[in-house]
Design an enzyme around this catalytic site. Structure first.
Site, PDB file in Angstrom:
ATOM      1  N   SER A  13       0.534   0.004  -8.923  1.00  0.00           N
ATOM      2  CA  SER A  13      -0.890   0.250  -8.634  1.00  0.00           C
ATOM      3  C   SER A  13      -1.110   0.627  -7.175  1.00  0.00           C
ATOM      4  CB  SER A  13      -1.752  -0.953  -9.028  1.00  0.00           C
ATOM      5  OG  SER A  13      -1.533  -2.045  -8.164  1.00  0.00           O
ATOM      6  N   HIS A 106       2.927  -6.471   1.686  1.00  0.00           N
ATOM      7  CA  HIS A 106       3.284  -7.824   1.242  1.00  0.00           C
ATOM      8  C   HIS A 106       1.995  -8.586   0.946  1.00  0.00           C
ATOM      9  CE1 HIS A 106       5.736 -11.372   0.792  1.00  0.00           C
ATOM     10  NE2 HIS A 106       4.827 -12.028   1.502  1.00  0.00           N
TER      11      HIS A 106
HETATM   12  C1  GAR Z   1       1.725  -6.049  -4.964  1.00  0.00           C
HETATM   13  O1  GAR Z   1       0.864  -7.161  -4.950  1.00  0.00           O
HETATM   14  C2  GAR Z   1       2.584  -6.039  -3.720  1.00  0.00           C
HETATM   15  O2  GAR Z   1       1.918  -6.531  -2.580  1.00  0.00           O
HETATM   16  C3  GAR Z   1       3.694  -6.975  -4.121  1.00  0.00           C
HETATM   17  O3  GAR Z   1       3.967  -6.675  -5.461  1.00  0.00           O
HETATM   18  C4  GAR Z   1       2.771  -6.176  -6.075  1.00  0.00           C
HETATM   19  C5  GAR Z   1       3.089  -4.854  -6.681  1.00  0.00           C
HETATM   20  O4  GAR Z   1       2.008  -4.352  -7.405  1.00  0.00           O
HETATM   21  N1  GAR Z   1       4.855  -6.788  -3.295  1.00  0.00           N
HETATM   22  C6  GAR Z   1       5.687  -7.750  -2.969  1.00  0.00           C
HETATM   23  O5  GAR Z   1       5.561  -8.891  -3.365  1.00  0.00           O
HETATM   24  C7  GAR Z   1       6.820  -7.325  -2.061  1.00  0.00           C
HETATM   25  N2  GAR Z   1       7.440  -8.453  -1.462  1.00  0.00           N
HETATM   26  P1  GAR Z   1       1.942  -2.822  -7.785  1.00  0.00           P
HETATM   27  O6  GAR Z   1       3.282  -2.469  -8.441  1.00  0.00           O
HETATM   28  O7  GAR Z   1       0.812  -2.738  -8.783  1.00  0.00           O
HETATM   29  O8  GAR Z   1       1.694  -2.032  -6.549  1.00  0.00           O
END
Ligand code: GAR
Length: 219
Positions: A13, A106
């Protein structure tokens, strides 16, 4: 025109928010996943973006995976590599190769809560504010010069999902902003800090969304 490669592991996302932002002067050259089943790949392909998979399970060790990933990235000659929910730890050599042009988001107000399960840990710790951080990547896990942070309140009754959703909505605002600043050549890394040239007060490197005024709260 700056070329950007986005790395994902799942939903994507944040990648979607960056693509939808249609940042002038930026071209999303490719979206690469370490997982073949990452649902974000379909969105990227539907938007005419080149996609590929470098499956970490196909490699004997991290060095071999990092080398294959770097090869896939370098084929697009990116100015910026964006980690958007990319859930593999990258080796020092990989990080150094992209020094100053590798960004991550993060889901916490770093340096609080590096690592996994940030929302659960924030709730357990009883913090009143939580949020997200975009930073340049350095070899230490979830550290590196910070570009922008967003703060959200932790509200009574929050569970992990509610808090994660509140933070994610802010991630979708700040990550495109950070990428836009990079593309506009406005970011300078000075030691452990990032300077943003001509940073308007309205677009400061941290942001607090309007709080929902709940009756009986406060003081
Ligand atoms: C997001 O909340 C991002 O901040 C987190 O994973 C999620 C991915 O969502 N990242 C971490 O935890 C990295 N250490 P997305 O695939 O919908 O962007």
């Amino acid at each position: 025109m700056k070329s950007i490669v986005i790395l994902i592991s799942g939903r994507g996302s944040n990648m979607e928010a960056i693509v939808r932002a249609a940042i002038p002067g930026a071209r999303i050259a490719a979206v690469i996943s370490n997982r073949p089943d990452a649902s974000g790949l379909a969105f990227a392909a539907a938007h005419g973006i080149a996609t590929s998979v470098v499956d970490h399970k196909a490699f004997a060790d991290r060095e071999a995976f990092d080398a294959a990933l770097a090869e896939a990235i370098d084929a697009h000659r990116p100015d910026l590599v964006v980690l958007a929910g990319f859930m593999r730890v990258l080796g020092d050599g990989f990080v150094r190769r992209y020094e100053g042009r590798l960004m991550n988001i993060h889901p916490s107000l770093l340096p609080a809560f590096p690592g996994l399960h940030t929302h659960r840990r924030a709730l357990r710790a009883g913090v009143r504010v939580h949020g997200a951080t975009v930073h340049f990547v350095t070899p230490a896990l979830d550290s590196g010069p910070m570009v922008i942070q967003a703060v959200v309140p932790v509200l009574p009754g929050d569970d992990e999902a509610a808090l994660a959703a509140r933070v994610l909505a802010q991630e979708h605002r700040i990550y495109p902003q950070a990428v836009r600043w990079f593309v506009e050549d406005r970011l300078t890394i000075a030691g452990e800090q990032v300077r943003v040239r001509d940073e308007a007060a309205s677009a400061a490197g941290w942001t607090v969304p309007a709080l929902d005024p709940s009756p009986g709260g406060g003081c």
